[in-house]
Design an enzyme around this catalytic site. Structure first.
Site, PDB file in Angstrom:
ATOM      1  CG  HIS A   1      13.988   5.407   1.801  1.00  0.00           C
ATOM      2  ND1 HIS A   1      13.094   4.963   2.739  1.00  0.00           N
ATOM      3  CD2 HIS A   1      13.655   6.691   1.543  1.00  0.00           C
ATOM      4  CE1 HIS A   1      12.257   5.939   3.042  1.00  0.00           C
ATOM      5  NE2 HIS A   1      12.582   7.006   2.341  1.00  0.00           N
TER       6      HIS A   1
ATOM      7  CG  ASP B   1       9.418  10.769   3.003  1.00  0.00           C
ATOM      8  OD1 ASP B   1       8.696  10.514   2.025  1.00  0.00           O
ATOM      9  OD2 ASP B   1      10.616  10.455   3.058  1.00  0.00           O
TER      10      ASP B   1
ATOM     11  CD  GLN C   1      13.801  10.054  -0.788  1.00  0.00           C
ATOM     12  OE1 GLN C   1      13.197   9.049  -1.138  1.00  0.00           O
ATOM     13  NE2 GLN C   1      13.409  10.765   0.249  1.00  0.00           N
TER      14      GLN C   1
ATOM     15  CD  GLU D   1       9.191   7.690  -4.470  1.00  0.00           C
ATOM     16  OE1 GLU D   1       8.444   7.192  -3.613  1.00  0.00           O
ATOM     17  OE2 GLU D   1      10.410   7.430  -4.537  1.00  0.00           O
ATOM     18  CG  HIS D   2      10.316  11.834  -3.475  1.00  0.00           C
ATOM     19  ND1 HIS D   2      10.862  10.571  -3.309  1.00  0.00           N
ATOM     20  CD2 HIS D   2       9.202  11.870  -2.713  1.00  0.00           C
ATOM     21  CE1 HIS D   2      10.099   9.879  -2.486  1.00  0.00           C
ATOM     22  NE2 HIS D   2       9.085  10.630  -2.110  1.00  0.00           N
TER      23      HIS D   2
ATOM     24  CG  HIS E   1     -26.050  -3.713 -29.879  1.00  0.00           C
ATOM     25  ND1 HIS E   1     -25.586  -4.993 -29.975  1.00  0.00           N
ATOM     26  CD2 HIS E   1     -25.337  -3.121 -28.883  1.00  0.00           C
ATOM     27  CE1 HIS E   1     -24.630  -5.194 -29.089  1.00  0.00           C
ATOM     28  NE2 HIS E   1     -24.454  -4.057 -28.397  1.00  0.00           N
TER      29      HIS E   1
END
Length: 434
Positions: A263, A361, A260, A327-328, A420
């Protein structure tokens, strides 16, 4: 050495600071807002200027990549690469085929039929990161559920390489997936063009896909605008938390963290360890592995924003995981499934020593477009349902007025909304008079 904290000793404020994402300190929101305002005001001209300056690519013929280039890129693929793309797409399709909203109709009152129908978006915009690494996998993860949802028009934008258009592998994957509308533009200006429908791009109903902090900010700002496209979920720079006890393999933990960190310089990785000695072993493996990684400089920059959390029990580990809402989340402990049941907030969870996040992934099946920056408290990953919308329908008969009518009239009177009340009362009177 990564910043360390003992979870049991840390106060609430310290814990919050520990888990602040590096992207939150960037100027992304201000820059993205400026770009969006400029594109709204000057349209095509502004988009072309940003594309020329930031991408080095603004051809006179427009941003759309000809279908012939997609086919040529696919034809140039090796057999092995072609088979890998198609095999990954098949696995993603198999996983997502179980998803999708269900249409139904029920009777809520005698003579009253209420139903729900399901329709796809008209135009789905897919953002495929391709700046420092061409993410063919992201195209698969977004296009397959869009196709399963029945979206009639799928428009892909991808950042071009400086002066030479979109990475051919992305074009090839688009062709193999049957996606023919690809535009060579990225960044916040590409998101603006797609969300507002300028510079020859269609106006997307909703924009999907992860990106850097500027892309994430542009998507979020557009979603807040009356004239902008909706957004799938907050998906910015990548992040992972690895929970590993002393029996875990330090080398495998280290490479999962680095997968990660490589990235993006704004990526973040967090190790939750049960002892100082194990954390030190992982750090030593990280340093060794950095020596063989081509993207070591990016990974080192990301590691500067990363953390080690020292815990004493699985309960503390789960508490840290829920606070971070990663996230992970990778769990390499003696009982990963047991620990996973205690985790409420995570985009995707990877269980045991044989399950690298890299499998998710690329080709395992679950979607890799996931919420970041703590958004896993409220969001999940991309699904078929995100490419669909529901519409409810109601049909009443004269019979239903007898039972439903008094309830509607009573509640309308309770709220003081007499029109109404009359909307129902007049119909009941027509029925009696008729």
């Amino acid at each position: 050495m990564l910043t360390r904290i003992e979870w049991s000793q840390a106060e609430a404020q310290t814990r919050r600071r520990l888990f602040e994402r590096p992207s939150l300190g960037s100027d992304a929101v201000a820059v993205a807002q400026s770009i969006l305002n400029d594109v709204r005001e000057r349209g095509d001209q502004a988009v072309r200027e940003y594309a020329e300056r930031l991408d080095g690519w603004a051809p006179e013929t427009g941003f759309q990549v000809p279908t012939s280039e997609l086919k040529a890129a696919a034809d140039a693929l090796s057999d092995a690469d072609r088979e890998a793309i198609l095999a990954a797409a098949d696995a993603v399709r198999t996983f997502h085929a179980e998803q999708g909203y269900r249409a139904y109709e029920v009777q809520t009152w005698p003579g009253a039929r209420a139903g729900r129908r399901v329709t796809p978006l008209d135009v789905a915009g897919l953002y495929v990161p391709a700046g420092t690494a061409p993410l063919v996998s992201t195209l698969i993860m977004l296009a397959v559920p869009a196709q399963l949802a029945g979206v009639p028009r799928i428009a892909v934008i991808a950042p071009p390489r400086k002066g030479s258009g979109v990475e051919p592998t992305v074009l090839a994957a688009a062709f193999l997936l049957g996606v023919e509308e690809v535009y060579a533009i990225g960044g916040a200006h590409g998101v603006a063009a797609l969300g507002l429908g300028v510079a020859g791009l269609p106006k997307a109903d909703k924009i999907f896909g992860p990106g850097n902090a500027y892309v994430a900010a542009a998507k979020a700002l557009l979603a807040q605008s009356p004239d902008g496209a909706a957004a799938d979920l907050p998906a910015g720079p990548s992040e992972v938390m690895v929970i590993a006890d002393d029996a875990a393999d330090a080398e495998l933990v280290a490479i999962d963290l680095l997968s990660q960190a490589e990235h993006d310089v704004l990526a973040q990785v967090v190790l939750v360890a049960y002892s100082e000695a194990f954390a030190s072993r992982v750090e030593a493996e990280i340093e060794r592995l950095l020596g063989i990684l081509p993207r070591a400089d990016t990974a080192r920059a990301a590691l500067a924003n990363s953390r080690v959390v020292l815990v004493g029990t699985d309960d503390e580990a789960a508490e840290a995981a829920n606070a971070y809402a990663s996230e992970h989340l990778i769990i390499q402990t003696r009982d990963p499934r047991g620990l996973a049941t205690r985790v409420r907030h995570a985009g995707s969870i990877f269980l045991g020593p044989w399950t690298p996040e890299a499998a998710g992934d690329y080709a395992a099946g679950p979607n890799h477009a996931l919420p970041t920056a703590g958004a896993a408290r409220a969001y999940g990953g991309v699904t078929v349902e995100m490419f669909q919308k529901t519409t409810t329908m109601l049909e009443l008969t004269q019979q239903s007025l007898e039972t439903l009518g008094p309830v509607v009239e009573g509640l309308a009177a309770l709220e003081g909304l007499d029109a109404h009340r009359l909307a129902m009362a007049l119909r009941r009177k027509r029925k009696i008079d008729g």
